[in-house]
Design a protein around this motif. Structure first.
Motif, PDB file in Angstrom:
ATOM      1  N   LYS A   1     -17.984  -1.099  50.824  1.00  0.00           N
ATOM      2  CA  LYS A   1     -17.445  -2.447  50.623  1.00  0.00           C
ATOM      3  C   LYS A   1     -16.326  -2.485  49.586  1.00  0.00           C
ATOM      4  N   VAL A   2     -16.072  -1.364  48.899  1.00  0.00           N
ATOM      5  CA  VAL A   2     -15.114  -1.366  47.784  1.00  0.00           C
ATOM      6  C   VAL A   2     -13.704  -1.790  48.233  1.00  0.00           C
ATOM      7  N   PRO A   3     -13.139  -1.240  49.325  1.00  0.00           N
ATOM      8  CA  PRO A   3     -11.778  -1.675  49.701  1.00  0.00           C
ATOM      9  C   PRO A   3     -11.691  -3.177  49.979  1.00  0.00           C
ATOM     10  N   GLU A   4     -12.679  -3.700  50.710  1.00  0.00           N
ATOM     11  CA  GLU A   4     -12.660  -5.125  51.037  1.00  0.00           C
ATOM     12  C   GLU A   4     -12.802  -5.972  49.767  1.00  0.00           C
ATOM     13  N   LEU A   5     -13.704  -5.574  48.868  1.00  0.00           N
ATOM     14  CA  LEU A   5     -13.906  -6.320  47.625  1.00  0.00           C
ATOM     15  C   LEU A   5     -12.679  -6.237  46.731  1.00  0.00           C
ATOM     16  N   THR A   6     -12.034  -5.079  46.687  1.00  0.00           N
ATOM     17  CA  THR A   6     -10.829  -4.924  45.859  1.00  0.00           C
ATOM     18  C   THR A   6      -9.717  -5.854  46.338  1.00  0.00           C
ATOM     19  N   GLU A   7      -9.525  -5.889  47.643  1.00  0.00           N
ATOM     20  CA  GLU A   7      -8.492  -6.780  48.194  1.00  0.00           C
ATOM     21  C   GLU A   7      -8.805  -8.248  47.875  1.00  0.00           C
ATOM     22  N   PHE A   8     -10.076  -8.635  48.030  1.00  0.00           N
ATOM     23  CA  PHE A   8     -10.477 -10.015  47.732  1.00  0.00           C
ATOM     24  C   PHE A   8     -10.250 -10.339  46.255  1.00  0.00           C
ATOM     25  N   ALA A   9     -10.586  -9.400  45.361  1.00  0.00           N
ATOM     26  CA  ALA A   9     -10.453  -9.632  43.921  1.00  0.00           C
ATOM     27  C   ALA A   9      -8.994  -9.798  43.525  1.00  0.00           C
ATOM     28  N   THR A  10      -8.115  -8.923  44.014  1.00  0.00           N
ATOM     29  CA  THR A  10      -6.692  -9.017  43.635  1.00  0.00           C
ATOM     30  C   THR A  10      -6.038 -10.268  44.213  1.00  0.00           C
ATOM     31  N   GLN A  11      -6.427 -10.645  45.436  1.00  0.00           N
ATOM     32  CA  GLN A  11      -5.887 -11.885  46.009  1.00  0.00           C
ATOM     33  C   GLN A  11      -6.377 -13.110  45.247  1.00  0.00           C
ATOM     34  N   GLY A  12      -7.553 -13.016  44.626  1.00  0.00           N
ATOM     35  CA  GLY A  12      -8.093 -14.133  43.857  1.00  0.00           C
ATOM     36  C   GLY A  12      -7.564 -14.215  42.442  1.00  0.00           C
ATOM     37  N   GLY A  13      -6.659 -13.329  42.055  1.00  0.00           N
ATOM     38  CA  GLY A  13      -6.055 -13.409  40.731  1.00  0.00           C
ATOM     39  C   GLY A  13      -6.676 -12.503  39.693  1.00  0.00           C
ATOM     40  N   PHE A  14      -7.648 -11.668  40.076  1.00  0.00           N
ATOM     41  CA  PHE A  14      -8.262 -10.739  39.127  1.00  0.00           C
ATOM     42  C   PHE A  14      -7.418  -9.471  39.037  1.00  0.00           C
ATOM     43  N   ASP A  15      -7.557  -8.759  37.891  1.00  0.00           N
ATOM     44  CA  ASP A  15      -6.779  -7.532  37.698  1.00  0.00           C
ATOM     45  C   ASP A  15      -7.197  -6.458  38.690  1.00  0.00           C
ATOM     46  N   ASP A  16      -8.490  -6.282  38.845  1.00  0.00           N
ATOM     47  CA  ASP A  16      -9.010  -5.278  39.766  1.00  0.00           C
ATOM     48  C   ASP A  16     -10.461  -5.643  40.090  1.00  0.00           C
ATOM     49  N   LEU A  17     -11.151  -4.756  40.782  1.00  0.00           N
ATOM     50  CA  LEU A  17     -12.533  -5.027  41.179  1.00  0.00           C
ATOM     51  C   LEU A  17     -13.450  -5.109  39.965  1.00  0.00           C
ATOM     52  N   ASN A  18     -13.222  -4.240  38.964  1.00  0.00           N
ATOM     53  CA  ASN A  18     -14.069  -4.276  37.762  1.00  0.00           C
ATOM     54  C   ASN A  18     -13.948  -5.618  37.046  1.00  0.00           C
ATOM     55  N   ASP A  19     -12.741  -6.146  36.987  1.00  0.00           N
ATOM     56  CA  ASP A  19     -12.525  -7.451  36.344  1.00  0.00           C
ATOM     57  C   ASP A  19     -13.313  -8.536  37.079  1.00  0.00           C
ATOM     58  N   TYR A  20     -13.301  -8.480  38.401  1.00  0.00           N
ATOM     59  CA  TYR A  20     -14.011  -9.463  39.221  1.00  0.00           C
ATOM     60  C   TYR A  20     -15.531  -9.363  39.013  1.00  0.00           C
ATOM     61  N   LEU A  21     -16.068  -8.132  39.034  1.00  0.00           N
ATOM     62  CA  LEU A  21     -17.513  -7.950  38.896  1.00  0.00           C
ATOM     63  C   LEU A  21     -17.983  -8.266  37.471  1.00  0.00           C
ATOM     64  N   ASN A  22     -17.163  -7.952  36.452  1.00  0.00           N
ATOM     65  CA  ASN A  22     -17.528  -8.302  35.076  1.00  0.00           C
ATOM     66  C   ASN A  22     -17.589  -9.822  34.901  1.00  0.00           C
ATOM     67  N   CYS A  23     -16.665 -10.508  35.564  1.00  0.00           N
ATOM     68  CA  CYS A  23     -16.686 -11.973  35.524  1.00  0.00           C
ATOM     69  C   CYS A  23     -17.979 -12.496  36.149  1.00  0.00           C
ATOM     70  N   PHE A  24     -18.404 -11.875  37.244  1.00  0.00           N
ATOM     71  CA  PHE A  24     -19.630 -12.290  37.930  1.00  0.00           C
ATOM     72  C   PHE A  24     -20.864 -12.066  37.048  1.00  0.00           C
ATOM     73  N   VAL A  25     -20.999 -10.875  36.486  1.00  0.00           N
ATOM     74  CA  VAL A  25     -22.224 -10.518  35.750  1.00  0.00           C
ATOM     75  C   VAL A  25     -22.248 -11.164  34.371  1.00  0.00           C
ATOM     76  N   ASP A  26     -21.203 -10.877  33.576  1.00  0.00           N
ATOM     77  CA  ASP A  26     -21.207 -11.362  32.186  1.00  0.00           C
ATOM     78  C   ASP A  26     -20.799 -12.825  32.082  1.00  0.00           C
ATOM     79  N   GLY A  27     -19.744 -13.200  32.808  1.00  0.00           N
ATOM     80  CA  GLY A  27     -19.230 -14.563  32.661  1.00  0.00           C
ATOM     81  C   GLY A  27     -20.130 -15.620  33.259  1.00  0.00           C
ATOM     82  N   PHE A  28     -20.684 -15.350  34.449  1.00  0.00           N
ATOM     83  CA  PHE A  28     -21.423 -16.389  35.162  1.00  0.00           C
ATOM     84  C   PHE A  28     -22.953 -16.193  35.077  1.00  0.00           C
ATOM     85  N   LEU A  29     -23.438 -14.990  35.372  1.00  0.00           N
ATOM     86  CA  LEU A  29     -24.892 -14.808  35.399  1.00  0.00           C
ATOM     87  C   LEU A  29     -25.486 -14.824  33.993  1.00  0.00           C
ATOM     88  N   ASN A  30     -25.000 -13.944  33.110  1.00  0.00           N
ATOM     89  CA  ASN A  30     -25.593 -13.832  31.774  1.00  0.00           C
ATOM     90  C   ASN A  30     -25.300 -15.039  30.890  1.00  0.00           C
TER      91      ASN A  30
END
Length: 901
Positions: free
Chosen positions: A44-73
């Motif tokens: 799923k990494v290529p699809e997630l990377t494309e979605f993250a960059t189109q959404g304005g995130f720097d890369d996939l790690n930026d998107y997932l960190n936002c999900f875990v630390d920013g929203f869940l925790n």
């Protein structure tokens, strides 16, 4: 990934198995969980990377960190209200809980537990939650928990903070979940019934039964039964019919058999629910909502008529997809105020289950607070019963604080002291400007409301809109009466003959004239009844006559009552005697006529002598002649600013209208273009379908031929070849059309056309108002100039004065210069004196030296004006230029003594 908002994309990471929390990646500290890691599916990494960059995130790690630390925790896990003790949950669900209690993080992880939860985003600010029925039975307050989790997640986005949204729950049974949930799950204390579509305005309250110690085999609360939190100290049970519940702006009487289902100390919002014993009202709820407004919006809500129009235009039709569509509007007399009641539609478009009723209750006052009354499980045939309850509740609405209109407070000045004409005009305009601005909305909402009824023609809808505008004309009368009373007050301050009072009266007339909407100002499709419906009322005609816009209406003579027959016969018999009585004294009066005639002539002559004669100018040398022409010229110049502003406003409105018309024509052209393409696409699609049928028929025919039927086979194959070629051409044409249609569609352009047509109607109305205002000001300007010309012409000709004295334009220029000099000369003289103290007589200087020497002489033009002051007293002369700059010297400083300090 399909199109969805950021919150939904986070939930889909888990439910689509893009990521998951492996063992040890969620820790428990005895009170809260924390996500310390995340496993990502490599495929799923290529699809997630494309979605993250189109959404304005720097890369996939930026998107997932936002999900875990920013929203869940930091959002859902930090919400203490999302914590449910493990003992309150059915033990069959324990494998889903990991270690410890149920918290926000674990609830979100349910999306990854064999899709126990699946959250979709079918429309902006709308969510569809598919859930397994077992977790709804085994977790208390499940639906409120999920809704609160959504609310918390949305607070991480600036655009969604505090914004309302809709949630629809869909029940399902997930077979894969049986690997985790073993055994039957029975209802636990605090289990909730499945709600209908919910409109969420704030974070839902979570009411848990703290007495429950074991979730195994607990009996469920009956539907609509006593809620677990009812016995708590923060809940109030109605003690009597006189109890009231107070909100931020108003209070209501607590209905008999109802309870306060929220913290009574919070005045921003409160919730009322029916008690368990009140079975008749089961499934009903009242939510008080406080919505803060900016000062400008608060002012807009000030007038009752404007507040009513805002409510109607909000729901009829809805201003956006998130505003419930209005079905019916009426008003109820509250406790010292008028209350609007709006019945709205229930359910998302295309998802209406036919169950549930909803009403909005708004006091017609400056605050934007209101109540939402929802009957979640009621059938539609109980609408009359529901409306009766809502009307009864609305009749108990009492404002916490009733204040006078802000316009009344500001306009009070016009009754207490003298005001300038311009200030009077601005204050008067405030009273009617908002009523004028809402005309289009009032018309549109009335037309829309009428369209909801069956059997109405276009003319019926148009007449309904015109009647609403006529009512708005009638509503404005009380404001116009107030303006006229203020004009009378200013007459007492200034006097009737004062030019200032005449200007105030003219300003009031202008405001009153614009306040009346006429049929000629409306752009209607039919308009046959516009003149009759919008005809001014008798009181409006009296208002216009009082300010001089219309002639004074003739008094209506009272009808004489018919006399009884007996009295009529007596009068008939007595008539000749009466005529004779009147005729006889006529001879005596005729005899005394010469004597009385002389007395009349003497009295008339005496009255003519006492009557003040109009002023007859004799020469321009007379002070009174000059004073009068100065006053007339000043009155003409007073109209300059208003005239040029009105002319510029008319031109601006014309440009706006022309621009909108151009955009509308372009949009109509695009609409026709895309509609033609869509029709061609439909024709080609139908042709393609027919060709496929022919190919299928031809193939069957080919198979039916015998082995040696070579001739028919050859013809069938030739036909197949031709059909294939034809299909290729059709497909090529369809592809070309699809490419063109990818840039737009007739549906999208139609919405733009409708919007531009509405803008055109508004612009036409604004232009007509600006044009009427300009014509009125222009007529007033011409009238004043005509008075000045007539006075100038009445002065006898004389060789002692130039011809320009009899020219009205010259007199106006002189008056303008005289006023300008009266304002600027003192300042220019002060600057001239100040500079003269820095140079000696005969010392050479330039305009640049003046700018350097004196603060206040900041520009080359200002220096020239100050230097001209010396020239007026013949105290300066030019000398040879210095560095190609004009140079001057002062010849004397006698002006220092001539000019006053």
């Amino acid at each position: 990934m399909i199109e969805m908002d950021l919150v939904t994309s986070f939930f889909h990471l888990l439910s689509d198995y893009c990521v998951c929390f492996d063992d040890g990646m969620i820790t428990w500290d005895g009170h809260h969980h924390a996500a310390t890691g995340l496993h990502v599916d490599n495929e799923k990494v290529p699809e997630l990377t494309e979605f993250a960059t189109q959404g304005g995130f720097d890369d996939l790690n930026d998107y997932l960190n936002c999900f875990v630390d920013g929203f869940l925790n930091n959002l859902v896990e930090a919400d203490e209200d999302l914590i449910v003790p493990r003992s309150a949950i059915h033990e069959a669900l324990y494998p889903m809980l990991r270690e410890g209690d149920l918290t926000g993080l674990v609830l979100a992880d349910f999306c990854g537990c064999n899709k126990a939860l699946v959250i979709d985003n079918p429309a902006p600010d709308a969510y569809c939650v598919m859930y397994d029925t077992r977790i709804a039975r085994g977790i208390p307050q499940f639906f409120n928990l999920v809704t609160r989790m959504l609310w918390d997640m949305r607070q991480g986005l600036r655009s969604q903070q505090g914004a309302s949204f809709k949630v629809t729950f869909v029940a399902a049974k997930n077979v894969d979940l049986s690997t985790l949930v073993v055994g039957n799950v029975t209802d636990v204390p605090g289990v909730q019934e499945k709600p209908a579509t919910m409109m969420v305005y704030s974070a839902p309250a979570i009411q848990l039964d703290t007495s429950a110690s074991d979730g195994c085999g607990a009996a469920s609360a009956p539907a609509g039964g006593e809620r677990p939190g009812n016995a708590g100290g923060d809940r109030k049970v109605a003690a009597s019919e006189g109890d009231r519940v107070w909100g931020n702006a108003f209070s209501v009487a607590l209905p008999d058999g109802w309870i306060v289902d929220s913290d009574p100390s919070q005045k921003d919002t409160f919730v009322l629910s029916s008690a368990s014993s009140n079975r008749r009202m089961e499934g009903a709820q009242v939510l008080y909502s406080w919505r803060p407004e900016t000062p400008e919006e608060m002012r807009i809500m000030d007038q009752l008529e404007v507040r009513r129009a805002v409510i109607r235009t909000t729901h009829f039709p809805p201003i956006n997809n998130m505003v419930p569509r209005g079905l019916e509007y009426h008003e109820v007399q509250g406790d010292g105020c008028i209350v609007a009641v709006v019945q709205v539609g229930v359910g998302l478009p295309g998802m209406d289950t036919g169950i549930g009723l909803e009403f909005y209750v708004y006091p017609l006052y400056r605050d934007n607070d209101g109540m939402r009354v929802t009957f979640y499980s009621w059938d539609r045939d109980r609408v009359d019963e529901a409306r009766t309850f809502v009307d009864g509740l609305a009749s108990t609405v009492r404002l916490n604080k009733a204040e006078p209109l802000s316009w009344d407070i500001a306009f009070k000045k016009c009754f207490e002291t003298k005001v300038e004409p311009e200030e009077f005009r601005e204050l008067a305009v405030q009273g009617v400007s908002l009523l004028i601005s809402i005309r289009q909305g009032v018309y549109t909402s009335a037309v829309y409301e009428t369209s909801l009824l069956d059997g109405n023609t276009a003319l019926d809808r148009e007449n309904a809109g015109l009647k609403a505008l006529a009512q708005l004309n009638a509503d404005s009368e009380r404001y116009l009466d107030r303006i006229l009373d203020a004009v009378d007050a200013q007459e007492r301050f200034y006097g009737k003959e004062s030019s200032v009072y005449q200007d105030i009266r003219s300003a009031a007339a202008n405001v009153i004239d614009v306040a009346l909407l006429r049929a000629s100002n409306c752009d209607l499709e039919d308009g046959r009844n516009a003149e009759a419906i919008l005809a001014p009322s008798e009181h409006m005609r009296e208002i216009r006559a009082r300010i001089g816009l219309d002639p004074v209406p003739a008094p209506v003579a009272p009808e004489k009552k018919a006399a009884p027959e007996s009295k009529a016969s007596e009068k008939k018999d007595a008539a000749p005697a009466k005529e004779k009585k009147v005729a006889e004294p006529a001879k005596d009066e005729k005899a005394a006529a010469p004597e009385k005639k002389n007395d009349v002539v003497i009295e008339k002559k005496k009255a003519e002598d006492e009557k003040p004669q109009p002023f007859q100018p004799k020469s321009w040398a007379e002070d009174e002649t000059r004073d009068r022409v100065y006053a007339l010229a000043d009155r003409c110049n007073e109209m300059r600013g208003d005239y040029f502003d009105a002319k510029a406003n008319k031109a601006r409105r014309q440009r706006e209208l022309d621009s909108i018309v151009d955009d509308l024509n372009e949009a109509i052209s695009k609409f026709d273009y895309f509609r033609d393409l869509e029709r061609k696409r439909e024709q080609l699609a139908e042709l393609r379908n027919n060709l496929n049928n022919e190919v299928s028929s031809c193939e069957k025919e080919l198979q039916s031929f015998g082995l040696f039927d070579i001739s028919n086979k050859r013809q069938a194959k030739k036909k197949l070849s031709d059909l294939t070629e034809h299909i290729e051409k059709v497909d090529s044409s369809l592809k070309a059309i699809e490419v063109k249609l990818s840039k737009g569609s007739s549906k999208l352009v139609k919405a733009k056309v409708d919007e531009l047509r509405q803008q055109k109607s508004d612009a036409q109305l604004a232009f007509k108002e600006a044009e009427a205002n300009f014509e009125q000001i222009e007529a007033e300007k011409k009238e004043r100039r005509a008075k000045l010309e007539a006075f100038c012409a009445s002065v006898p000709k004389s060789d002692r004065f130039d011809e320009c004295y009899w020219d009205a334009d010259w007199q106006m220029r002189q008056a303008y210069d005289r006023k300008r000099k009266a304002k600027t000369d003192p300042e220019n003289k002060r600057l001239a004196k100040q500079f003269a103290q820095t140079v000696d007589v005969g010392e050479v200087f330039t305009l640049y030296d003046m700018m350097d020497a004196v603060d206040g002489i900041d520009t080359f033009s200002k220096a020239g004006v100050v230097c001209y002051m010396y020239d007026r007293t013949h105290s300066v002369k030019k000398v040879s230029p210095i560095n190609n700059r004009t140079a001057y010297v002062l010849t004397d400083k006698r002006f220092m003594d001539i000019w006053d300090d």
